[in-house]
Design a protein around this motif. Structure first.
Motif, PDB file in Angstrom:
ATOM      1  N   LYS A  47       8.122 -45.096  22.034  1.00  0.00           N
ATOM      2  CA  LYS A  47       7.776 -45.768  20.782  1.00  0.00           C
ATOM      3  C   LYS A  47       6.503 -45.625  20.497  1.00  0.00           C
ATOM      4  O   LYS A  47       5.608 -46.474  21.011  1.00  0.00           O
ATOM      5  N   TRP A  48       5.860 -44.742  19.960  1.00  0.00           N
ATOM      6  CA  TRP A  48       4.654 -44.227  19.621  1.00  0.00           C
ATOM      7  C   TRP A  48       3.747 -45.087  18.857  1.00  0.00           C
ATOM      8  O   TRP A  48       2.480 -45.362  18.944  1.00  0.00           O
ATOM      9  N   ASP A  49       4.490 -46.208  18.003  1.00  0.00           N
ATOM     10  CA  ASP A  49       3.595 -47.219  17.325  1.00  0.00           C
ATOM     11  C   ASP A  49       3.640 -48.525  18.250  1.00  0.00           C
ATOM     12  O   ASP A  49       3.046 -49.360  17.629  1.00  0.00           O
ATOM     13  N   ALA A  50       4.218 -48.460  19.406  1.00  0.00           N
ATOM     14  CA  ALA A  50       4.070 -49.747  20.173  1.00  0.00           C
ATOM     15  C   ALA A  50       2.632 -50.157  20.362  1.00  0.00           C
ATOM     16  O   ALA A  50       1.636 -49.505  20.008  1.00  0.00           O
ATOM     17  N   ASN A 110      -1.181 -35.200  21.392  1.00  0.00           N
ATOM     18  CA  ASN A 110      -1.107 -34.901  20.191  1.00  0.00           C
ATOM     19  C   ASN A 110      -0.102 -35.831  19.332  1.00  0.00           C
ATOM     20  O   ASN A 110      -0.533 -36.327  18.135  1.00  0.00           O
ATOM     21  N   ALA A 111       0.936 -36.185  20.038  1.00  0.00           N
ATOM     22  CA  ALA A 111       1.950 -36.864  19.352  1.00  0.00           C
ATOM     23  C   ALA A 111       1.443 -38.354  19.207  1.00  0.00           C
ATOM     24  O   ALA A 111       1.606 -38.874  18.209  1.00  0.00           O
ATOM     25  N   SER A 112       0.641 -38.775  20.158  1.00  0.00           N
ATOM     26  CA  SER A 112       0.194 -40.222  20.125  1.00  0.00           C
ATOM     27  C   SER A 112      -0.834 -40.195  19.014  1.00  0.00           C
ATOM     28  O   SER A 112      -0.893 -41.284  18.288  1.00  0.00           O
ATOM     29  N   VAL A 113      -1.828 -39.230  19.149  1.00  0.00           N
ATOM     30  CA  VAL A 113      -2.871 -39.338  18.149  1.00  0.00           C
ATOM     31  C   VAL A 113      -2.277 -39.202  16.628  1.00  0.00           C
ATOM     32  O   VAL A 113      -2.566 -39.824  15.724  1.00  0.00           O
ATOM     33  N   THR A 123      -1.450 -50.878  24.719  1.00  0.00           N
ATOM     34  CA  THR A 123      -1.781 -51.680  25.992  1.00  0.00           C
ATOM     35  C   THR A 123      -2.257 -50.698  27.030  1.00  0.00           C
ATOM     36  O   THR A 123      -1.611 -49.651  27.080  1.00  0.00           O
ATOM     37  N   LEU A 124      -2.635 -51.422  28.017  1.00  0.00           N
ATOM     38  CA  LEU A 124      -2.788 -50.491  29.416  1.00  0.00           C
ATOM     39  C   LEU A 124      -1.357 -50.125  29.866  1.00  0.00           C
ATOM     40  O   LEU A 124      -1.159 -48.761  30.466  1.00  0.00           O
ATOM     41  N   ASP A 125      -0.512 -51.085  29.787  1.00  0.00           N
ATOM     42  CA  ASP A 125       0.848 -50.666  29.977  1.00  0.00           C
ATOM     43  C   ASP A 125       1.627 -49.601  29.412  1.00  0.00           C
ATOM     44  O   ASP A 125       2.444 -48.646  29.899  1.00  0.00           O
ATOM     45  N   TYR A 126       1.219 -49.544  28.159  1.00  0.00           N
ATOM     46  CA  TYR A 126       1.818 -48.425  27.214  1.00  0.00           C
ATOM     47  C   TYR A 126       1.199 -47.132  27.687  1.00  0.00           C
ATOM     48  O   TYR A 126       2.047 -46.172  27.828  1.00  0.00           O
TER      49      TYR A 126
END
Lengths: 337, 166
Positions: free
Chosen positions: A265-268, A149-152, A271-274
């Motif tokens: 850092k939600w707006d980083a 939810n935070a990511s979306v 990538t796959l690493d993220y």
């Protein structure tokens, strides 16, 4: 991804980028009886060739878009784990079921000693595995729900209003969970279960600011929430309930959740690493919650196949655990209810 | 009485023969079970019996959409609209087809007509939003999305209430 379903631009882009990042394919399927939050049937969990997101058929617009965004994020986290390392879930074994059920039994006995009306023995026995399985489901879902939810929220500003509605709806369902069993379930587990959802809701309340509430407020049924912040709405719900004591535990769990999640850092760059980092945070968060609830030896981190196999053997595990706990006192008639 | 209800009554004055109604009913049931090929056969039989009943054209258009046959779907929507210019659902489906054909300008026009005739059509508002979004008309898109979301939420809340009441 080829679909006949119309999608808003950001969602179409997100679906495409999910497929690109994971080098996989996603299909969308509408079903009349699908779960309100949709279901993800993914190649990292099941032996299938293509990922499928199952959507409730009645969701035709942004409600459907949010479900897709949420399930794509779920898929990205699972896929990143599988590609970078191993994707693991909280599973259980014969021994861990025994340990969990035994602990619940001991706690139930303490509760029963204080009760005037005792719980029938048969009901108490039946409750042990049900409660164990319930916590297994919740621990595999709840920490990820907060992360997803935070990511979306940070990645999809255009569907925030929709997200808010979903969060409020989900919160209501989760709060009502176990209510019918309140007098049966040992207090400790009832409170812990509520506290987990309280912590999730409070974390999301802090993440989703109030100004995003419009235009939901144009809906007559939601007018009563006018001038209320999201945080206030969720807090009010929790404080006016019978399980206010969940707040004490819930605040501790909230602190456990916030510690790692506030550092993300939600707006980083996505990538796959993220997404692998999000997975690691989720695993860590799950471990900390399990620790806090002193359920350390109830579950084991294993591949999804292990959990699917455990589900198949659950009746066997339950029977064996009951035999171990009660010895010869247990009869088949008791076990079968 | 709103425009949509008025249009519905007007359309109903042209009553289809009993056999057509039965064919459409069976076709709809097949489409619901995603058996679109069989559904289309039923709709075609209905059309051969009575080509002046707009709903038959629209139902076949819907089945064409589900199977990705957008050009045929568009032709059917237009036949339905030729019979009844105020057929809100046909405008709504036409908007959806035009979106799928990436004819976004026309999609906006069709879905706007649909929402004018029936302001409670969440799907039409959404299609209007996605078409506007595709053309970079963000503010207007947000407005249409907002309206679509409101309607979807109301429908969802009603569905929840019914589920609880069951």
């Amino acid at each position: 991804m080829k679909t006949e379903i119309p999608l808003s631009k950001p969602i179409r882009r997100f679906l495409t980028s999910t497929e690109e990042i994971l080098d996989t394919e996603i299909s969308l399927l509408r079903q009349a009886d699908a779960e309100p939050g949709g279901t993800l049937v993914d190649i990292y969990t099941y032996d299938i060739e293509k990922n499928v997101i199952i959507l409730p058929a009645q969701y035709i617009g942004l409600l459907k878009d949010f479900v897709i965004a949420k399930q794509c994020t779920n898929l990205l986290i699972k896929g990143a784990a599988a590609k970078k390392s191993r994707y693991l879930v909280c599973s259980y074994t014969e021994d861990s079921v025994y340990r969990g059920m035994r602990q619940i039994y001991l706690d139930a006995l303490k509760d029963e000693a204080k009760k005037e009306t005792k719980l029938p023995v048969q009901k108490l026995i039946q409750m042990l595995f049900i409660l164990f399985a319930h916590f297994n489901d919740d621990i595999n879902e709840l920490p990820w729900n907060a992360i997803v939810n935070a990511s979306v929220y940070h990645r999809m500003p255009k569907i925030r209003k929709t997200q808010l509605y979903h969060v409020m709806k989900e919160s209501k369902t989760d709060m009502d969970e176990m209510m019918e069993q309140e007098t049966i379930v040992p207090r400790r587990y009832f409170v812990l279960n509520k506290a987990m959802f309280y912590a999730r809701d409070m974390f999301l309340a802090k993440t989703l600011p109030a100004d995003e509430l419009m235009p939901v407020l144009n809906i007559p049924q939601m007018k009563k929430f006018n001038h209320l912040e999201v945080k206030e709405m969720l807090t009010t719900r929790w404080t006016q309930t019978a399980w206010y004591q969940s707040k004490v535990f819930g605040d501790n769990m909230l602190a456990i959740m916030e510690r790692p999640l506030n550092l993300v850092k939600w707006d980083a760059e996505p990538t796959l690493d993220y997404y692998f980092d999000l997975y690691k945070i989720g695993v860590n968060l799950t471990d900390n919650l399990i620790s806090y609830m002193t359920m350390r030896d109830w579950f084991v981190w294993e591949e999804p196949k292990h959990l699917l196999e455990a589900h198949k053997n659950k009746e066997e595990f339950e029977k064996k655990a009951l035999k171990k706990i009660f010895g010869d006192l247990i009869t088949d008639a008791w076990e079968d209810g | 009485m709103d425009d949509a209800s008025r249009a519905k009554i007007c359309r109903r004055t042209v009553m289809p023969v009993k056999e057509v109604v039965e064919l459409l009913k069976r076709g709809k049931a097949l489409a619901k079970r995603t058996k679109y090929k069989e559904a289309i056969i039923h709709f075609e039989k209905a059309l051969s019996l009575d080509p002046n009943y707009p709903e038959s054209w629209l139902l076949r258009a819907t089945a064409f959409i589900e199977t990705g046959r957008y050009k045929e779907a568009l032709a059917d929507c237009e036949r339905a609209l030729a019979l009844d210019q105020n057929y809100a659902d046909a405008w709504s489906k036409k908007g959806l087809v035009l979106y799928n054909l990436e004819r976004f300008d026309e999609g906006i026009l069709a879905s706007t007509r649909a929402t004018t005739l029936n302001g409670n059509d969440a799907a039409a508002w959404y299609i209007k939003g996605v078409c506007l979004d595709e053309l970079g008309r963000n503010d207007e898109a947000q407005e249409a999305y907002g309206k679509s979301l409101e309607l979807e939420i109301i429908l969802d809340m009603d569905a929840e209430r019914k589920k609880v009441g069951r």
